[in-house]
Design an enzyme around this catalytic site. Structure first.
Site, short mmCIF file in Angstrom:
data_model
loop_
_atom_site.label_atom_id
_atom_site.label_comp_id
_atom_site.label_asym_id
_atom_site.label_seq_id
_atom_site.Cartn_x
_atom_site.Cartn_y
_atom_site.Cartn_z
N GLY A 117 7.95 0.62 -1.53
CA GLY A 117 6.85 0.61 -0.56
C GLY A 117 7.33 0.27 0.84
O GLY A 117 8.54 0.19 1.10
N TYR A 140 -8.75 -6.87 -4.45
CA TYR A 140 -7.47 -7.26 -3.82
C TYR A 140 -7.43 -8.76 -3.59
O TYR A 140 -6.52 -9.45 -4.04
CB TYR A 140 -7.33 -6.50 -2.50
CG TYR A 140 -6.02 -6.73 -1.78
CD1 TYR A 140 -4.84 -6.17 -2.25
CD2 TYR A 140 -5.96 -7.51 -0.62
CE1 TYR A 140 -3.63 -6.36 -1.58
CE2 TYR A 140 -4.77 -7.71 0.05
CZ TYR A 140 -3.60 -7.14 -0.43
OH TYR A 140 -2.41 -7.33 0.24
P1 NAD Z 1 2.78 -0.72 0.01
O1 NAD Z 1 1.55 -0.11 -0.55
O2 NAD Z 1 3.62 0.09 0.92
O3 NAD Z 1 3.72 -1.27 -1.14
C1 NAD Z 1 3.28 -1.60 -2.43
C2 NAD Z 1 4.27 -1.03 -3.42
O4 NAD Z 1 3.89 -1.41 -4.74
C3 NAD Z 1 4.29 0.51 -3.40
O5 NAD Z 1 5.61 0.96 -3.41
C4 NAD Z 1 3.55 0.89 -4.68
O6 NAD Z 1 3.92 2.16 -5.18
C5 NAD Z 1 3.94 -0.26 -5.59
N1 NAD Z 1 3.00 -0.48 -6.68
C6 NAD Z 1 1.64 -0.53 -6.61
N2 NAD Z 1 1.13 -0.75 -7.84
C7 NAD Z 1 2.18 -0.86 -8.69
C8 NAD Z 1 2.30 -1.06 -10.10
N3 NAD Z 1 1.22 -1.22 -10.87
N4 NAD Z 1 3.54 -1.10 -10.63
C9 NAD Z 1 4.66 -0.92 -9.87
N5 NAD Z 1 4.60 -0.70 -8.54
C10 NAD Z 1 3.38 -0.67 -7.96
O7 NAD Z 1 2.32 -2.07 0.74
P2 NAD Z 1 3.16 -3.15 1.56
O8 NAD Z 1 2.50 -3.31 2.87
O9 NAD Z 1 4.60 -2.85 1.49
O10 NAD Z 1 2.84 -4.46 0.71
C11 NAD Z 1 3.78 -5.02 -0.19
C12 NAD Z 1 3.22 -6.32 -0.75
O11 NAD Z 1 3.00 -7.24 0.33
C13 NAD Z 1 1.89 -6.16 -1.48
O12 NAD Z 1 1.88 -7.00 -2.59
C14 NAD Z 1 0.88 -6.63 -0.46
O13 NAD Z 1 -0.26 -7.15 -1.07
C15 NAD Z 1 1.66 -7.69 0.29
N6 NAD Z 1 1.12 -7.85 1.66
C16 NAD Z 1 1.37 -6.94 2.63
C17 NAD Z 1 0.81 -7.11 3.89
C18 NAD Z 1 1.06 -6.15 5.02
O14 NAD Z 1 0.49 -6.34 6.10
N7 NAD Z 1 1.91 -5.16 4.90
C19 NAD Z 1 -0.02 -8.21 4.13
C20 NAD Z 1 -0.26 -9.11 3.10
C21 NAD Z 1 0.32 -8.93 1.87
#
Ligand code: NAD
Ligand code: UDP
Length: 338
Positions: free
Chosen positions: A34, A167
């Site tokens: 991701g 979420y």
């Molecule tokens: P993203 O959607 O790009 O990354 C999430 C990744 O998890 C993706 O590659 C997706 O394919 C994978 N994924 C989803 N469900 C899955 C499953 N059941 N099994 C295996 N893989 C799975 O989002 P991101 O922004 O990179 O976020 C990454 C993490 O950081 C998440 O947990 C998110 O909640 C947390 N987060 C991100 C932010 C932000 O601003 N980017 C803020 C708060 C928390």
């Protein structure tokens, strides 16, 4: 031999159980393909670690990690964390979960399963192989906050039955599981609460505000502001965030939760104006209805991260936007968005 339990410096009523870490070399990153995960995999490889990236490619893309596939220390596994996994690793970064509202609301039941069942599976693995495990939690645990800025001691104001609950409540339950596995099974946990983070490799159709505005501005399309644009967010550039996550994982002082974010606070209208200016367009701004439960304000109190991780964000919004605009500009020109 485990170290004797000691008092948590953040909360004297809590104990921290720290096993003796034998190695920190083999690292599992769930959600590694991701946006954040791919930058994290890259940074870990650069620090000489072996990285196992696990992803089901729901919102992740092979293109995000294609450049790492030639590295013999990098492995990729297509796997869904709602199913059990066994792997011999020393450290686990648990990032698997869609993060943008349009993606996490697409299949809300799957979203909460990913957070809760995924956490149980990863904590079970950490317990079995005695790995240290870090949870990527979120500022959404504060909901629409009644306390501003938000310190970790604030318990939040979350709607348990709304469209964002899959979420928010999933992440809250995951935090609970992390702390219970720590207290009950002495699993060596870390929790970071991530505030809005942006940068290259966000999906162009991701739906989050930074990518939406940049893609709209580059295409000369209207910038869509939900509500009147007076709601605020604090935006952290991805490189700062990854540095903080690794510092959190690599220290023995605190287990968290710890806020990670850039305390610079901007209204969504201010963000739209900055993006228009940096892209060099006067494309119109279109006001659309505010989605329900959209938090009105958000700004991290990062005193804990500063004190215990020696970390503070370095990249101001303007500089981060310039880098992100360059990424999307290239992506849209080459059509390499697959
Ligand atoms: P993203 O959607 O790009 O990354 C999430 C990744 O998890 C993706 O590659 C997706 O394919 C994978 N994924 C989803 N469900 C899955 C499953 N059941 N099994 C295996 N893989 C799975 O989002 P991101 O922004 O990179 O976020 C990454 C993490 O950081 C998440 O947990 C998110 O909640 C947390 N987060 C991100 C932010 C932000 O601003 N980017 C803020 C708060 C928390
Ligand atoms: N937002 C907006 N226009 C968009 C996308 C989002 O005005 O095209 C608003 C959204 O309503 C929210 C803020 O920008 O108030 C941040 O939204 P995002 O989805 O990026 O993150 P989150 O709401 O999860 O913090």
């Amino acid at each position: 031999m485990a170290h004797a339990p000691r008092h948590d410096p953040v909360d004297q009523n809590r104990f921290i159980y720290t096993p003796e870490i034998h190695s920190d070399h083999r690292v599992l990153v769930t959600g590694g393909a991701g946006f954040l995960g791919s930058h994290l995999c890259e940074a870990l490889l650069a620090r000489g670690r072996d990285v196992l990236c696990v992803d089901n490619f729901f919102t992740g893309r092979k293109a995000n990690i294609a450049h790492l596939l030639g590295d013999s220390r990098f492995e990729l596994l297509r796997h869904d964390v709602t199913h059990p996994l066994f792997a011999e690793v020393d450290r686990i970064y648990n990032l698997a979960c869609p993060a943008s509202p349009i993606h996490y609301q697409y299949n809300p039941v799957k979203t909460i399963k990913t957070s809760v069942v995924g956490a149980i599976h990863m904590l079970g693995l950490a317990k079995r192989v005695k790995a240290r495990i870090l949870q990527a939690s979120t500022s959404e645990v504060y909901g629409s906050p009644a306390v501003h800025p938000q310190p970790e001691s604030y318990w939040g104001n979350v709607n348990p039955v709304g469209i964002r609950s899959c979420y928010d409540e999933g992440k809250r339950a995951a935090e609970c599981l992390f702390m219970d596995y720590h207290r009950q099974n002495r699993v060596d946990v870390r929790i970071v609460r991530i505030f809005n983070t942006y940068g290259p490799r966000m999906l162009p159709n991701d739906g989050r505000v930074v990518s939406n505005f940049i893609v709209q501005a580059l295409k000369g399309a209207p910038l869509t502001i939900y509500g009147d644009g007076s709601q605020t967010r604090s935006f952290c550039y991805v490189d700062d965030l990854v540095e903080a996550m690794i510092r959190m994982m690599d220290q023995d002082e605190i287990i968290g939760p710890v806020n990670i974010g850039n305390p610079g606070e901007f209204t969504i209208l201010e963000l739209a104006e900055q993006v228009r200016e940096l892209v060099g367009t006067r494309t119109e701004i279109r006001f659309e209805p505010l989605p329900s439960d959209d938090p009105l304000q958000r700004k991290p109190d990062i005193a804990l991260a500063e004190r215990h991780l020696g970390w503070t964000p370095r990249i101001p919004l303007r500089e981060g936007l310039v880098k992100t605009i360059a990424y999307f500009d290239d992506l849209l020109r080459t059509g390499a968005s697959g």
